[in-house]
Design an enzyme around this catalytic site. Structure first.
Site, PDB file in Angstrom:
ATOM      1  N   PHE A   1     -15.688   3.362   6.901  1.00 12.32           N
ATOM      2  CA  PHE A   1     -14.323   3.778   6.554  1.00 12.32           C
ATOM      3  C   PHE A   1     -14.058   3.758   5.047  1.00 12.32           C
ATOM      4  O   PHE A   1     -12.932   4.010   4.607  1.00 12.32           O
ATOM      5  CB  PHE A   1     -13.303   2.907   7.292  1.00 12.32           C
ATOM      6  CG  PHE A   1     -13.449   1.425   7.034  1.00 12.32           C
ATOM      7  CD1 PHE A   1     -12.929   0.839   5.888  1.00 12.32           C
ATOM      8  CD2 PHE A   1     -14.105   0.610   7.944  1.00 12.32           C
ATOM      9  CE1 PHE A   1     -13.058  -0.514   5.644  1.00 12.32           C
ATOM     10  CE2 PHE A   1     -14.243  -0.759   7.713  1.00 12.32           C
ATOM     11  CZ  PHE A   1     -13.716  -1.318   6.558  1.00 12.32           C
TER      12      PHE A   1
ATOM     13  N   ASN B   1      -2.029   0.463   6.688  1.00 13.77           N
ATOM     14  CA  ASN B   1      -1.547  -0.801   7.271  1.00 13.77           C
ATOM     15  C   ASN B   1      -0.702  -1.644   6.317  1.00 13.77           C
ATOM     16  O   ASN B   1      -0.685  -2.862   6.398  1.00 13.77           O
ATOM     17  CB  ASN B   1      -2.711  -1.589   7.892  1.00 13.77           C
ATOM     18  CG  ASN B   1      -3.735  -2.014   6.877  1.00 13.77           C
ATOM     19  OD1 ASN B   1      -3.620  -1.697   5.710  1.00 13.77           O
ATOM     20  ND2 ASN B   1      -4.742  -2.751   7.319  1.00 13.77           N
TER      21      ASN B   1
ATOM     22  N   TYR C   1     -12.399  -2.371  -3.760  1.00 17.61           N
ATOM     23  CA  TYR C   1     -12.945  -2.503  -2.410  1.00 17.61           C
ATOM     24  C   TYR C   1     -14.478  -2.456  -2.398  1.00 17.61           C
ATOM     25  O   TYR C   1     -15.061  -2.128  -1.352  1.00 17.61           O
ATOM     26  CB  TYR C   1     -12.367  -1.412  -1.502  1.00 17.61           C
ATOM     27  CG  TYR C   1     -10.965  -1.713  -1.012  1.00 17.61           C
ATOM     28  CD1 TYR C   1     -10.713  -2.799  -0.169  1.00 17.61           C
ATOM     29  CD2 TYR C   1      -9.881  -0.917  -1.373  1.00 17.61           C
ATOM     30  CE1 TYR C   1      -9.430  -3.083   0.293  1.00 17.61           C
ATOM     31  CE2 TYR C   1      -8.596  -1.188  -0.905  1.00 17.61           C
ATOM     32  CZ  TYR C   1      -8.383  -2.280  -0.074  1.00 17.61           C
ATOM     33  OH  TYR C   1      -7.116  -2.558   0.384  1.00 17.61           O
TER      34      TYR C   1
ATOM     35  N   GLU D   1      -9.636 -10.880  -7.315  1.00 21.62           N
ATOM     36  CA  GLU D   1      -8.656  -9.788  -7.173  1.00 21.62           C
ATOM     37  C   GLU D   1      -7.505  -9.933  -8.170  1.00 21.62           C
ATOM     38  O   GLU D   1      -7.015  -8.926  -8.697  1.00 21.62           O
ATOM     39  CB  GLU D   1      -8.140  -9.758  -5.731  1.00 21.62           C
ATOM     40  CG  GLU D   1      -9.229  -9.356  -4.748  1.00 21.62           C
ATOM     41  CD  GLU D   1      -8.806  -9.407  -3.291  1.00 21.62           C
ATOM     42  OE1 GLU D   1      -7.638  -9.769  -3.010  1.00 21.62           O
ATOM     43  OE2 GLU D   1      -9.627  -9.060  -2.425  1.00 21.62           O
TER      44      GLU D   1
ATOM     45  N   THR E   1      -5.276  -6.915  10.825  1.00 26.83           N
ATOM     46  CA  THR E   1      -5.619  -5.664  10.126  1.00 26.83           C
ATOM     47  C   THR E   1      -5.133  -4.445  10.900  1.00 26.83           C
ATOM     48  O   THR E   1      -4.589  -3.503  10.320  1.00 26.83           O
ATOM     49  CB  THR E   1      -7.164  -5.584   9.949  1.00 26.83           C
ATOM     50  OG1 THR E   1      -7.615  -6.791   9.322  1.00 26.83           O
ATOM     51  CG2 THR E   1      -7.560  -4.382   9.111  1.00 26.83           C
TER      52      THR E   1
ATOM     53  N   HIS F   1      -2.100  -5.389   1.556  1.00 27.40           N
ATOM     54  CA  HIS F   1      -3.377  -6.089   1.369  1.00 27.40           C
ATOM     55  C   HIS F   1      -3.062  -7.522   0.969  1.00 27.40           C
ATOM     56  O   HIS F   1      -2.076  -7.765   0.266  1.00 27.40           O
ATOM     57  CB  HIS F   1      -4.190  -5.436   0.238  1.00 27.40           C
ATOM     58  CG  HIS F   1      -5.333  -6.302  -0.206  1.00 27.40           C
ATOM     59  ND1 HIS F   1      -6.542  -6.285   0.442  1.00 27.40           N
ATOM     60  CD2 HIS F   1      -5.417  -7.264  -1.177  1.00 27.40           C
ATOM     61  CE1 HIS F   1      -7.348  -7.182  -0.141  1.00 27.40           C
ATOM     62  NE2 HIS F   1      -6.686  -7.783  -1.111  1.00 27.40           N
TER      63      HIS F   1
ATOM     64  N   LYS G   1       0.831  -1.214   0.000  1.00 26.15           N
ATOM     65  CA  LYS G   1       0.000   0.000   0.000  1.00 26.15           C
ATOM     66  C   LYS G   1       0.871   1.272   0.000  1.00 26.15           C
ATOM     67  O   LYS G   1       2.090   1.207   0.245  1.00 26.15           O
ATOM     68  CB  LYS G   1      -0.917  -0.026   1.223  1.00 26.15           C
ATOM     69  CG  LYS G   1      -1.963  -1.153   1.173  1.00 26.15           C
ATOM     70  CD  LYS G   1      -2.934  -1.052   2.355  1.00 26.15           C
ATOM     71  CE  LYS G   1      -4.001  -2.130   2.315  1.00 26.15           C
ATOM     72  NZ  LYS G   1      -5.006  -1.962   3.410  1.00 26.15           N
TER      73      LYS G   1
ATOM     74  N   ARG H   1       2.744  -6.123   9.133  1.00 26.34           N
ATOM     75  CA  ARG H   1       2.014  -4.981   9.694  1.00 26.34           C
ATOM     76  C   ARG H   1       2.594  -4.538  11.032  1.00 26.34           C
ATOM     77  O   ARG H   1       2.662  -3.336  11.309  1.00 26.34           O
ATOM     78  CB  ARG H   1       0.520  -5.311   9.796  1.00 26.34           C
ATOM     79  CG  ARG H   1      -0.161  -5.204   8.416  1.00 26.34           C
ATOM     80  CD  ARG H   1      -1.552  -5.756   8.424  1.00 26.34           C
ATOM     81  NE  ARG H   1      -2.328  -5.370   7.241  1.00 26.34           N
ATOM     82  CZ  ARG H   1      -3.465  -5.947   6.887  1.00 26.34           C
ATOM     83  NH1 ARG H   1      -3.976  -6.928   7.620  1.00 26.34           N
ATOM     84  NH2 ARG H   1      -4.109  -5.540   5.814  1.00 26.34           N
TER      85      ARG H   1
ATOM     86  N   ARG I   1      -1.565 -14.187   4.548  1.00 25.79           N
ATOM     87  CA  ARG I   1      -2.305 -13.549   5.650  1.00 25.79           C
ATOM     88  C   ARG I   1      -1.507 -13.666   6.955  1.00 25.79           C
ATOM     89  O   ARG I   1      -1.480 -12.732   7.762  1.00 25.79           O
ATOM     90  CB  ARG I   1      -3.689 -14.193   5.823  1.00 25.79           C
ATOM     91  CG  ARG I   1      -4.640 -14.038   4.644  1.00 25.79           C
ATOM     92  CD  ARG I   1      -5.155 -12.648   4.442  1.00 25.79           C
ATOM     93  NE  ARG I   1      -5.919 -12.156   5.562  1.00 25.79           N
ATOM     94  CZ  ARG I   1      -6.598 -11.002   5.575  1.00 25.79           C
ATOM     95  NH1 ARG I   1      -6.611 -10.219   4.507  1.00 25.79           N
ATOM     96  NH2 ARG I   1      -7.249 -10.617   6.634  1.00 25.79           N
TER      97      ARG I   1
HETATM   98  P1  IDP Z   1      -7.772  -6.845   5.699  1.00 25.67           P
HETATM   99  O1  IDP Z   1      -7.033  -5.855   4.818  1.00 25.67           O
HETATM  100  O2  IDP Z   1      -6.937  -7.261   6.891  1.00 25.67           O
HETATM  101  O3  IDP Z   1      -8.315  -8.010   4.909  1.00 25.67           O
HETATM  102  P2  IDP Z   1     -10.503  -5.784   5.769  1.00 25.67           P
HETATM  103  O4  IDP Z   1     -11.439  -5.976   6.904  1.00 25.67           O
HETATM  104  O5  IDP Z   1     -10.754  -6.521   4.491  1.00 25.67           O
HETATM  105  O6  IDP Z   1      -9.026  -6.069   6.324  1.00 25.67           O
HETATM  106  O7  IDP Z   1     -10.490  -4.220   5.471  1.00 25.67           O
HETATM  107  C1  IDP Z   1      -9.874  -3.704   4.321  1.00 25.67           C
HETATM  108  C2  IDP Z   1      -9.038  -2.510   4.675  1.00 25.67           C
HETATM  109  O8  IDP Z   1      -9.914  -1.472   5.147  1.00 25.67           O
HETATM  110  C3  IDP Z   1      -8.066  -2.735   5.831  1.00 25.67           C
HETATM  111  O9  IDP Z   1      -6.836  -3.283   5.425  1.00 25.67           O
HETATM  112  C4  IDP Z   1      -7.881  -1.340   6.379  1.00 25.67           C
HETATM  113  O10 IDP Z   1      -6.942  -0.615   5.596  1.00 25.67           O
HETATM  114  C5  IDP Z   1      -9.265  -0.741   6.187  1.00 25.67           C
HETATM  115  N1  IDP Z   1     -10.053  -0.868   7.419  1.00 25.67           N
HETATM  116  C6  IDP Z   1     -10.636  -1.963   7.908  1.00 25.67           C
HETATM  117  N2  IDP Z   1     -11.282  -1.715   9.066  1.00 25.67           N
HETATM  118  C7  IDP Z   1     -11.091  -0.408   9.296  1.00 25.67           C
HETATM  119  C8  IDP Z   1     -11.523   0.464  10.344  1.00 25.67           C
HETATM  120  O11 IDP Z   1     -12.213   0.086  11.291  1.00 25.67           O
HETATM  121  N3  IDP Z   1     -11.117   1.763  10.233  1.00 25.67           N
HETATM  122  C9  IDP Z   1     -10.353   2.212   9.194  1.00 25.67           C
HETATM  123  N4  IDP Z   1      -9.930   1.412   8.184  1.00 25.67           N
HETATM  124  C10 IDP Z   1     -10.297   0.132   8.252  1.00 25.67           C
END
Ligand code: IDP
Length: 142
Positions: free
Chosen positions: A59, A114, A51, A128, A93, A117, A11, A104, A87
């Site tokens: 968010f 973070n 997304y 994807e 996350t 992805h 990212k 991370r 993962r």
């Molecule tokens: P992942 O990337 O670990 O699979 P997902 O739940 O698929 O997590 O969420 C996608 C992306 O959205 C996350 O990597 C993060 O950048 C963002 N995200 C997820 N939850 C939150 C939140 O509660 N606040 C802000 N950003 C979030």
């Protein structure tokens, strides 16, 4: 575990921190092979489409703004159990909850920024990978 492919994105925060190579090394040390890769600056439309499943989440707009804020590196990783393995390498996350030694924990600064992805299931990986790469852009080893 079967041979799998998964979609990974480094990212904008991690690209800005100049840690593309360090992240690639983690993939390679874990026996994941990079079989396709490109650097891109996502458009708003590309980030929103990628997304789409998060469209209703609070968010979503911040996520799209962040993902279009600078270049990303997108790659396909191949290997035994690649989806789960990636993962595990990524960590949780929220970097505050990510296990020590994960990408991370080491490179991410917040839940928004973070670092990486990774596809979370076989169905996501298929969608994807096809979102970013044609078959002819994927170069498996012989
Ligand atoms: P992942 O990337 O670990 O699979 P997902 O739940 O698929 O997590 O969420 C996608 C992306 O959205 C996350 O990597 C993060 O950048 C963002 N995200 C997820 N939850 C939150 C939140 O509660 N606040 C802000 N950003 C979030």
């Amino acid at each position: 575990m079967s041979n799998e492919r998964t979609l990974s994105i480094i990212k904008p925060d991690a690209v800005a921190k100049n840690v593309i190579g360090e992240i690639y090394t983690r993939f390679e040390k874990a026996d994941l092979t990079i079989v396709a890769a490109k650097m891109m600056h996502l458009t708003q439309e590309q980030a929103e489409g990628f997304y789409a499943e998060h469209k209703e989440r609070p968010f979503f707009n911040d996520l799209v703004a962040f993902m279009t804020s600078g270049p990303v590196v997108v790659q396909v990783l191949e290997g035994n159990g690649a989806i789960l393995k990636n993962r595990d390498l990524m960590g949780a996350t929220n970097p505050k909850e990510a296990e020590a030694g994960t990408i991370r924990a080491d490179f991410a600064s917040s839940i928004d920024a973070n670092a990486v992805h990774g596809s979370d299931s076989a169905a996501s990986a298929e969608r994807e990978i096809a979102y970013f790469f044609n078959d002819s852009e994927i170069c498996p080893r012989g």
